[in-house]
Design a protein around this motif. Structure first.
Motif, short mmCIF file in Angstrom:
data_model
loop_
_atom_site.label_atom_id
_atom_site.label_comp_id
_atom_site.label_asym_id
_atom_site.label_seq_id
_atom_site.Cartn_x
_atom_site.Cartn_y
_atom_site.Cartn_z
N LEU A 67 36.99 49.99 39.39
CA LEU A 67 36.89 49.08 40.53
C LEU A 67 35.56 49.30 41.26
CD1 LEU A 67 38.35 46.92 42.27
CD2 LEU A 67 39.19 48.83 43.66
N ASP A 68 35.17 50.55 41.44
CA ASP A 68 33.90 50.85 42.11
C ASP A 68 32.70 50.29 41.34
OD1 ASP A 68 35.29 52.17 44.09
OD2 ASP A 68 34.85 54.18 43.30
N VAL A 69 32.74 50.44 40.02
CA VAL A 69 31.64 49.93 39.18
C VAL A 69 31.60 48.41 39.26
CG1 VAL A 69 30.86 49.67 36.78
CG2 VAL A 69 31.57 51.92 37.63
N LEU A 70 32.76 47.78 39.17
CA LEU A 70 32.81 46.32 39.27
C LEU A 70 32.29 45.86 40.63
CD1 LEU A 70 33.58 43.56 38.11
CD2 LEU A 70 35.90 43.95 38.99
N HIS A 71 32.69 46.57 41.67
CA HIS A 71 32.22 46.24 43.02
C HIS A 71 30.70 46.28 43.09
CE1 HIS A 71 31.23 46.79 47.27
NE2 HIS A 71 32.37 46.13 47.53
N SER A 72 30.12 47.33 42.56
CA SER A 72 28.66 47.46 42.58
C SER A 72 27.98 46.33 41.83
CB SER A 72 28.22 48.80 41.99
OG SER A 72 28.68 49.85 42.77
N ASN A 97 36.32 37.54 44.82
CA ASN A 97 36.10 37.29 43.40
C ASN A 97 37.40 37.54 42.63
OD1 ASN A 97 35.42 38.65 40.62
ND2 ASN A 97 33.71 37.25 41.09
N ASP A 98 37.77 36.61 41.75
CA ASP A 98 39.03 36.73 41.00
C ASP A 98 39.09 37.99 40.15
OD1 ASP A 98 39.94 34.36 42.08
OD2 ASP A 98 39.35 33.14 40.35
N GLU A 99 38.00 38.31 39.46
CA GLU A 99 37.97 39.51 38.61
C GLU A 99 38.18 40.77 39.44
OE1 GLU A 99 34.99 41.70 35.37
OE2 GLU A 99 34.27 39.93 36.47
N TYR A 100 37.57 40.79 40.61
CA TYR A 100 37.71 41.94 41.50
C TYR A 100 39.15 42.07 41.98
CZ TYR A 100 36.80 45.28 45.23
OH TYR A 100 36.82 46.40 46.03
N GLN A 101 39.78 40.97 42.31
CA GLN A 101 41.16 41.01 42.79
C GLN A 101 42.12 41.47 41.70
OE1 GLN A 101 41.97 37.21 44.60
NE2 GLN A 101 40.82 37.73 46.44
N VAL A 102 41.86 41.07 40.46
CA VAL A 102 42.69 41.54 39.34
C VAL A 102 42.56 43.04 39.19
CG1 VAL A 102 42.92 41.50 36.82
CG2 VAL A 102 42.74 39.35 38.10
N LYS A 103 41.32 43.53 39.23
CA LYS A 103 41.09 44.96 39.09
C LYS A 103 41.69 45.73 40.27
CE LYS A 103 39.06 46.46 36.15
NZ LYS A 103 39.58 46.97 34.86
N GLU A 113 45.31 46.21 39.65
CA GLU A 113 45.53 47.28 38.67
C GLU A 113 45.47 48.64 39.36
OE1 GLU A 113 42.71 46.87 35.50
OE2 GLU A 113 43.48 44.90 34.91
N VAL A 114 44.53 48.80 40.28
CA VAL A 114 44.41 50.06 41.02
C VAL A 114 45.67 50.29 41.86
CG1 VAL A 114 43.15 51.20 42.90
CG2 VAL A 114 41.89 50.11 41.05
N ALA A 115 46.13 49.25 42.53
CA ALA A 115 47.34 49.37 43.35
C ALA A 115 48.55 49.75 42.50
CB ALA A 115 47.59 48.06 44.11
N ASP A 116 48.68 49.15 41.33
CA ASP A 116 49.78 49.49 40.43
C ASP A 116 49.70 50.94 39.98
OD1 ASP A 116 50.92 46.98 40.55
OD2 ASP A 116 50.05 46.30 38.64
N ALA A 117 48.51 51.38 39.59
CA ALA A 117 48.34 52.76 39.14
C ALA A 117 48.65 53.74 40.26
CB ALA A 117 46.92 52.97 38.60
N ASP A 118 48.21 53.44 41.48
CA ASP A 118 48.50 54.31 42.63
C ASP A 118 50.00 54.35 42.91
OD1 ASP A 118 45.81 54.86 42.95
OD2 ASP A 118 45.56 53.52 44.68
N TYR A 119 50.67 53.21 42.82
CA TYR A 119 52.11 53.15 43.05
C TYR A 119 52.86 53.98 42.01
CZ TYR A 119 56.82 51.22 43.42
OH TYR A 119 58.18 51.09 43.54
#
Length: 155
Positions: free
Chosen positions: A71-76, A106-112, A115-121
């Motif tokens: 997510l951080d890489v995509l954000h950058s 951005n749609d791609e960012y929101q999807v990623k 995924e982060v939220a799911d992994a954290d959960y």
């Protein structure tokens, strides 16, 4: 390695590893159905169950960290892309907030981000199971003491 957990209200967890192999666990029956007939086996199994679920938790935390990094890489990348797009569109100096809003929507960012939220959960779910196993250990010790005390009284 745990990469995903599917759970339902019946406390059944399906651990899916990176190879797509699934293992289903009924947490209630595997870990907490203890009585005077099976508590000694439960005591003997405690360490291996704790290790198994701790391993799942550790794997999920690592997976979650990988998702955060992605997510951080995509954000950058998106930030740089959106900044240059705004400049090319005529905005002399796009503000940080403006570019940030373009990234976050951005749609791609929101999807990623999902995924982060799911992994954290999932990591939090496993952390709770490991905490329950720590309490289970204490419960087994107390239960064993009670069983021995009852046996002495019966003798």
């Amino acid at each position: 390695m745990a990469t995903k957990i599917k759970s339902n209200n019946d406390q059944k967890f399906t651990i899916i590893n990176r190879n797509g192999e699934a293992t289903t666990h009924d947490v209630q029956s595997e870990l907490f159905d203890i009585n005077e007939y099976n508590y000694q086996n439960a005591m003997l199994d405690q360490a291996s169950k704790y290790e198994q679920w701790s391993s799942y938790m550790t794997d999920m935390y690592r997976y979650s960290q990988e998702k955060h990094t992605q997510l951080d890489v995509l954000h950058s990348k998106l930030y740089n892309q959106k900044f240059h797009e705004a400049q090319n569109a005529g905005t002399k100096k796009p503000t940080k907030d403006y570019v940030e809003s373009l990234v976050l929507t951005n749609d791609e960012y929101q999807v990623k981000q999902a995924e982060v939220a799911d992994a954290d959960y999932n990591a939090a779910q496993l952390k709770n199971i490991v905490k329950a196993l720590e309490q289970r250990k204490d419960m087994l010790i107390s239960f064993g003491s009670e069983m021995r005390a009852e046996k002495k009284l019966g003798d």
